[in-house]
Enzyme design. Structure first.
Site, PDB file in Angstrom:
ATOM      1  CE  LYS A 132      -3.570  -2.737   0.599  1.00 48.50           C
ATOM      2  NZ  LYS A 132      -4.502  -2.747   1.708  1.00 48.50           N
ATOM      3  CG  ASP A 133       4.247   1.793   2.613  1.00 57.89           C
ATOM      4  OD1 ASP A 133       3.482   2.515   3.273  1.00 57.89           O
ATOM      5  OD2 ASP A 133       4.943   0.895   3.126  1.00 57.89           O
TER       6      ASP A 133
END
Length: 467
Positions: free
Chosen positions: A113-114
Site C-alpha cells: 500500500k505504500d
C-alpha cells in the site's frame, strides 16, 4: 483526461476532482474515460529508467495538465526516492526457474500500500494547498491500508484522518503501526465488527455527508480512490522490464481481497504491456475465486484467517472489471450489484469466458498457507508472509506455461504476521526493520466503537479539528 462512473449516472470529472471525490455520487467508482496505450517500442525505450522515471511515463497521461509535469516529477522523486528501503524500490527475488517474488514491502509500513499512499498524500497536499481547502479522510482497513494511509498523509496540513479497522481482527503489528503514530489530526477507530462492516460505513458516509454539517468533505484513501489504482499499475511495467519485457510476456499472481491490486495489472495489459495470465489468489474468503472458476458471485459469511488483509467478502474494485465486461454499461452494472445484495448472481456466459482468457484463480486455506511458507523456506531460506504465500501457492497451482515468467506480488513483510510464521514450523523468527524496532514500546491511541454508523459518524463530526 476525464473520469466516468461505473454506474453511469454521475458527472464526468477531471483528475483533481476524482482525487478528492472518491466514491461517485451515484455510488459507482471512477475509471478513466479512455486509457493511454503504449507501443512495444515505447515500452522498450523505458529499459534502464529509475522507478520514479518509469512512474512518470506510466502515470502522467492520467494526471495530464491537472498538475504541471515538473511538479509531478518532483512528487514522484520524493515518493520513490529515499522513502523506500531498497534502491530498486520493488526488487525481484527468484524462487525457482522462471518463478519470482516482487517485494512490494520495502516502504515505511512494510506493505504494498505504500506505493500508492505515499504518493496519494503528496497529491492531496498539493491539490488542497492549491485550493485552500480542508478535507476529512475516512478509510477502512483490513490491516495494511490504515498504517500506509496514516504514514502517507500524517504530515498533510489540510486533512484530518479517521481510519476504521475491525476490532481484534488485525495482527498486533498492523494495529500498532496505526495506533502509535502521534498527531492531533490522526484518529484510529476499532469497530466491533469485520472489515466489510467498516467498508460499508465508509461507503454510506461518502453517499451522505450531511453529518459533517456542510463545513468540509470526505476524501478517500481506500482503493475506491482512482489514484490508488493508478500508482499500482507502475510496478507491473517495472517487473516486466526487469525480466525481458516487453519482448516476452509475463504472468502475475496477486494476493487480493478487494481486487484493486490485480485490477491494476489488468489495466497494464490494456495499456500495451504483454501479460498472458493474471492469477487471483484468495484465502477462504473466496468470493472472487468462486466467480472466476464457476461464474457465481455470492456473499457468504466472512471468516477470520491467517491472512487478515484478505478477509474481505465485498470486493469493491471488482465493480471496475464488471464495468468493462459489460461494455461499460453503467445501468447493467448497477442492476447486477443490486441483485448481488439479495443473493447469488452470474453474468452472461460469453462475458465470463472473456474474463477467463486472462484470469485464473485459486483459494488457499490456512493449512496450505503455512505449508507454502515452510516449503519455500526449506527450498530457499526465504521467508514469505501469509498473503504472499497464498500468491505463490496459487501461482504454482494455476500456472499455464512454465516458459513464461511467473511473478508473485510480495504484498507484506513477514514480520507483520509472526503467528502465521510460527504456525508454519519454520525455525526462523521474522524481525522488524530498524525503524520499527521499538514498535511494541510505543504508546497506542485508538477508540473502540460499536458496529453502528451513527456512532462512527458522531465521533468524526466531534473530533475533526475545524469543529
Amino acid at each position: 483526461m476525464r473520469y466516468i462512473s461505473t454506474r453511469g449516472e454521475a458527472p464526468a470529472l477531471g483528475f483533481e476532482d476524482v482525487l478528492l471525490t472518491g466514491l461517485a455520487t451515484d455510488g459507482g467508482l471512477y475509471v478513466p474515460e479512455s486509457l493511454p496505450h503504449f507501443s512495444l517500442e515505447e515500452i522498450r525505450s523505458w529499459r534502464g529508467l529509475s522507478y520514479s522515471e518509469l512512474a512518470f511515463k506510466v502515470m502522467h497521461p492520467f494526471v495530464d495538465d491537472a498538475i504541471p509535469a515538473e511538479d509531478f516529477r518532483r512528487m514522484l522523486d520524493e515518493t520513490y526516492g529515499d522513502v523506500f528501503a531498497h534502491k530498486a524500490v520493488a526488487p525481484l527475488v527468484q524462487l525457482d526457474t522462471n518463478e519470482w517474488v516482487m517485494e512490494l514491502f520495502r516502504g515505511p509500513t512494510l506493505a504494498f500500500k505504500d506505493f500508492a499512499l505515499q504518493l496519494l498524500g503528496r497529491l492531496l497536499d498539493y491539490v488542497l494547498e492549491k485550493r485552500k481547502q480542508h478535507v476529512v479522510i475516512m478509510g477502512a482497513t483490513s490491516g495494511d491500508t490504515g498504517s500506509a494511509a496514516i504514514e502517507g498523509c500524517r504530515r498533510c496540513e489540510h486533512v484530518d484522518i479517521f481510519i476504521l479497522h475491525p476490532h481484534e481482527r488485525v495482527s498486533e503489528v498492523q494495529r500498532r503501526q496505526m495506533t502509535t503514530v502521534k498527531g492531533d489530526n490522526i484518529h484510529n477507530i476499532a469497530v466491533r465488527g469485520n472489515f466489510d462492516d467498516c467498508q460499508r460505513m465508509v461507503k454510506a458516509s461518502f453517499g451522505d455527508q450531511s453529518f459533517l454539517g456542510g463545513q468540509t468533505q470526505l476524501a478517500a484513501v481506500n482503493s475506491i480512490n482512482w489514484a490508488r489504482i493508478m500508482a499500482q499499475i507502475v510496478y507491473y511495467f517495472h517487473a516486466s522490464l526487469a525480466l525481458g519485457g516487453p519482448d516476452r510476456s509475463m504472468a502475475f499472481s496477486v494476493p487480493t481481497g478487494n481486487f484493486g491490486d490485480i485490477f491494476a495489472g489488468y489495466l497494464a495489459k490494456k495499456m500495451g504491456l504483454p501479460i498472458s495470465q493474471l492469477v487471483i489468489a484468495t484465502n477462504r474468503n473466496d468470493i472472487l475465486h468462486r466467480f472466476m472458476s464457476g461464474n457465481r458471485y455470492e456473499q457468504l459469511r466472512l471468516e477470520h484467517t491467517l491472512s487478515p488483509s484478505m478477509d474481505i467478502m465485498v470486493s469493491s474494485n471488482f465493480e471496475r472489471l464488471l464495468f468493462d465486461l459489460h461494455g461499460r454499461d453503467g445501468a447493467a452494472v448497477k442492476d447486477l450489484l443490486e441483485n448481488a445484495t439479495k443473493g447469488p448472481v452470474s453474468i452472461e456466459d460469453y462475458r465470463w469466458k472473456h474474463a477467463r482468457k486472462l484470469f485464473d484463480s485459486d483459494a488457499v486455506g490456512d493449512e496450505g498457507t503455512t505449508d507454502t511458507i515452510r516449503e519455500v523456506f526449506d527450498q530457499n531460506e526465504y521467508l514469505l508472509d501469509p498473503h504472499t504465500a497464498i500468491g505463490v501457492r496459487a501461482a504454482r497451482n494455476c500456472r499455464r506455461d512454465p516458459a513464461v515468467p511467473m511473478i508473485t506480488l510480495g504484498t507484506a513483510h513477514p514480520a507483520k504476521f509472526p503467528d502465521a510464521v510460527l504456525r508454519s514450523g519454520v525455525k526462523a523468527e521474522p524481525s522488524l526493520p530498524v525503524h520499527m524496532s521499538d514498535l511494541f514500546e510505543r504508546e497506542e491511541r485508538y477508540t473502540v466503537l460499536d458496529n453502528d454508523l451513527s456512532a462512527v459518524q458522531d465521533f468524526i463530526a466531534k473530533h475533526w479539528k475545524n469543529t
